[in-house]
Design an enzyme around this catalytic site. Sequence first.
Site, PDB file in Angstrom:
ATOM      1  N   HIS A  35      50.387  38.978  -2.384  1.00  0.00           N
ATOM      2  CA  HIS A  35      50.699  39.438  -1.012  1.00  0.00           C
ATOM      3  C   HIS A  35      49.660  38.937  -0.004  1.00  0.00           C
ATOM      4  O   HIS A  35      49.460  39.552   1.036  1.00  0.00           O
ATOM      5  CB  HIS A  35      50.773  40.965  -0.928  1.00  0.00           C
ATOM      6  N   SER A  68      40.667  18.643  19.234  1.00  0.00           N
ATOM      7  CA  SER A  68      41.513  19.024  20.356  1.00  0.00           C
ATOM      8  C   SER A  68      41.130  18.204  21.583  1.00  0.00           C
ATOM      9  O   SER A  68      39.988  17.764  21.717  1.00  0.00           O
ATOM     10  CB  SER A  68      41.313  20.519  20.626  1.00  0.00           C
TER      11      SER A  68
END
Length: 493
Positions: free
Chosen positions: A154, A275
């Site tokens: 999970h 970026s």
Amino acid sequence: MLRRGRFGRPMDAMASEYTSSMQVDVRLFSPVVQINAAHTVMLAERKIISPQDAAAILRALCDLHAKGIKALELRPELEDIHMAVEEFVVATTSEEVGGKLHTAKSRNDQVAAAIRVALRLEILEIRAALLELVGSLTALAEKNVSTVMPGYTHLQIAQPTTFAHHLAAHAWAFIRDLERLELVYVQANSSPMGACALAGTSFPVDPIRVARLLGFKRLSENTMDAVGSRDFALHTMAALAILMSDLSRLAEELVLWSSAEFDTIEMPDEFSSTSSIMPQKKNPVVAEIARAKAGRVGGALLAALTVMKALPQSYSLDLQELTPMLWDAVDQTKSSVRIMSRAIGAIKPKVENMRRRAEESFAVATELADTLVRDAGLAFRDAHSVVGRMVASATEAGKSPKDLSFEDLQSACREVLNRDIQLSEVKFRPALNLERCVEARALPGAPAPKAMRAQINLLKREMKIRKKLVRAEKRAILKAEEKLLKLARRMSR
Ligand code: ARG
């Protein structure tokens, strides 16, 4: 060439552009030349055409083979590569001679054969790339059999394991992908030649001879099925879609692990971008693109299934529209597997961080519960509750696992079971030890270093067997190609 009998006027330019497969057919060039050569050899051997005509046709085909596709005029009004090759042969021989090339064949069996010929090599390349990827994973695993990290379920920390164990989990999925592609290969390696348009031919052809010349292992059993089926393509795409979904899971983990939150691998500069505005950024772009390509390949499969699902037997031009989907799935998968294998070879695991993440979590809780079962005589369900309560109290108090004391366990036991625990304190500490916890999981397939080394050996054995198979299959194809070319040259003299 095709229209002068049936039609009075040429096809509308937009209609011929729309229905032509010429652009996509470029990658079928070599297979189509080979198939024409094999077919011509057979026609001559079966005395369907004269040795002189066969020689002239084979001369033209050898010439085309040597010159390459640039010798062809890929005009859309020719419809496809099959007609372009035939036109070349007619132009370099004569209408009288070159016009015999298409005796006892159809574009329908020819295109099915050509796709299979082209696909065989592609599948082998993807299998080779996958073996490289499994090799990269295995090599990294080998260096990390003792690198403790948290295992997740999970996406919540579950139990301690090792980086090797985690990497090998991916490797086995790729081994199964390889197995699927091996089966795909066997199915694709069957010759439709001789089926002609759909119902075979009344000429005394020898489809087995053509199949052998093209390196095919078998013949299609039914001429209608031979031209009308593309399940070999669907099967390929299904195998590739599954493979890409496996690859995407690995890519996703590289993205997660290289994030500041996980921080368990360093993605090297060579596989990252930055970026345009945020100067600090290091983005795991290779993994992101690989993850997205899985969607593209799955999409190609779905599109192809949708093309096929209600097509009546046998050949319809709809089938032409499926071919580019196959190549897209092939190309995207091939480049994704190759780049991911290089990325895996380049990542730097941050082993201290992996260990720290495991230490700071309650990953050892299961082992502690197991200890209560083995050494304090508790039923597993009671042990589960006691340890669960201990973790809940510790979490509430802001304690990490290393702050836990035997007293914490005792008070949890009193709360849940109303009694003291019958465990000697010396058993308590070791139960919280990560290495011990991993080492205790020593059954085959589990992360204990010794078991892991055995598993890595199994992976190596799988790779060795499968590499040998790829090499043998590739050799068989190349040998057939070579033999055919030699024969065509000899017969053209
Ligand atoms: N261009 C076709 C394809 O890619 C080849 C077969 C065309 N057959 C036909 N009857 N028009 O599938």
